[in-house]
Scaffold this active site. Structure first.
Site, PDB file in Angstrom:
ATOM      1  N   CYS A 129       0.835  -1.199   0.000  1.00  0.00           N
ATOM      2  CA  CYS A 129       0.000   0.000   0.000  1.00  0.00           C
ATOM      3  C   CYS A 129       0.874   1.256   0.000  1.00  0.00           C
ATOM      4  CB  CYS A 129      -0.985  -0.059   1.174  1.00  0.00           C
ATOM      5  SG  CYS A 129      -2.422   0.999   0.944  1.00  0.00           S
TER       6      CYS A 129
ATOM      7  N   HIS B 155      -3.309  -5.818   0.933  1.00  0.00           N
ATOM      8  CA  HIS B 155      -2.648  -6.022   2.231  1.00  0.00           C
ATOM      9  C   HIS B 155      -2.576  -7.499   2.623  1.00  0.00           C
ATOM     10  CE1 HIS B 155      -2.506  -1.815   3.743  1.00  0.00           C
ATOM     11  NE2 HIS B 155      -3.540  -1.642   2.936  1.00  0.00           N
TER      12      HIS B 155
ATOM     13  N   GLU C 241      -0.803  -8.756   4.878  1.00  0.00           N
ATOM     14  CA  GLU C 241      -0.654  -8.850   6.340  1.00  0.00           C
ATOM     15  C   GLU C 241      -2.012  -8.791   7.054  1.00  0.00           C
ATOM     16  OE1 GLU C 241      -0.277  -6.157   4.647  1.00  0.00           O
ATOM     17  OE2 GLU C 241      -0.803  -4.371   5.824  1.00  0.00           O
TER      18      GLU C 241
END
Lengths: 225, 78
Positions: free
Chosen positions: A89, A197, A199
């Protein structure tokens, strides 16, 4: 062997903790935390992560100021030495602004902030970051961005495609990105930038675990875990 | 010395902000607007010793992203 990684925090980063938690969950070792104003990285790093957020309030251009911060000189040097660098990002925006990755991220074509789970297609499943996926596999990863519209000139896009440097592609048009590109690799394959994302898709409680293989791939490649 | 740096998107680079402004102008009833491109104006106050080369370098290294933007440096008479 431990997996020695670092997460860089810029003023305005807000996914640095998520990134650190994901890396710790997968590797069993807490990553080192590095501040934007530091001039040097810790010795012996296996992996560097640039997290999402709004570094420096997105002033000037997203990632522009962060990419000129003291720590980024060290990150660029490490990347050029072959240390793997993942930018997610805002981290992707920092990587393009720093010149480690080609292209730029423009305002979403739909103008709106896009915040939802999106389907990605794994285009290159042979990279250090993606070997845990199958080529063509569809994975579900959240996006949350206002400026994720990947742009590069046609010649650069053709080169990226030809060299297998498109790591992930959106399965649908999410933000106007050229050729629906969601993540790109550098020429040497040790730098990956992506808007979605991974994560945020590590544990079942996140709503999915499709991001986990990315971190596992890197760990396996680097320490043979 | 006052300097204005005009940063604009290169031709061909999609400008969603410009398009939104265009759309909004039409919503206000203004007709005849063919296209809107949004840019950025950066005003600098620099010492007279700052050279043209240094100003150019500032634009290339930070003020504009040469992948997507053009810049124009305007020196303002004071």
């Amino acid at each position: 062997m431990t997996f020695c990684c670092a997460v860089v925090t810029f003023p305005g980063s807000n996914c640095d903790r998520d990134m650190a938690v994901a890396l710790e969950k997968v590797s069993g070792t807490a990553p080192l935390r590095v501040w934007h104003g530091d001039a040097d990285l810790p010795e012996g790093l296996d992996f560097i992560a640039l997290p999402g957020g709004f570094s420096y309030g997105d002033y000037l251009r997203c990632g522009a100021i962060a990419s000129r911060s003291p720590i980024m000189r060290a990150v660029v040097e490490a990347a050029n030495r072959g240390v793997p660098v993942l930018g997610v990002c805002n981290g992707f925006q920092v990587l393009t602004e720093s010149g480690l990755l080609p292209g730029a991220l423009l305002r979403n074509s739909v103008i709106r902030f896009v915040c939802r789970d999106v389907k990605l297609r794994v285009e290159n499943a042979q990279s250090l970051f993606t070997s845990g996926y199958e080529a063509g596999q569809e994975i579900l990863i959240p996006v949350a961005h206002h400026d994720g519209n990947y742009f590069a000139d046609e010649a650069t896009l053709d080169r990226l495609e030809g060299e297998g440097r498109v790591a992930f592609r959106y399965a649908e048009d999410v933000n106007g990105s050229s050729r629906q590109i969601a993540g790109v690799l550098n020429g040497a394959g040790n730098v990956l930038g992506m808007m979605p994302h991974p994560e945020r898709a590590i544990e079942a409680t996140h709503g999915g675990t499709d991001g986990r293989a990315l971190f596992e791939s890197a760990m396996k490649a680097l320490v043979g875990a | 010395m006052k300097v204005r740096v005009h940063v604009s998107l290169k031709p061909g680079v999609l400008d969603p902000q410009g398009r939104a402004i265009h759309h909004s102008l039409e919503g206000l009833g203004f007709s005849g607007v063919n296209e809107v491109r949004a840019g950025r104006l950066i005003e600098l106050d620099v010492a007279d010793s700052v050279t043209d080369e240094a100003l150019d370098d500032m634009c290339r290294k930070l003020l504009a992203n040469m992948v997507i933007e053009n810049y124009r440096i305007e020196k303002v008479a004071t």
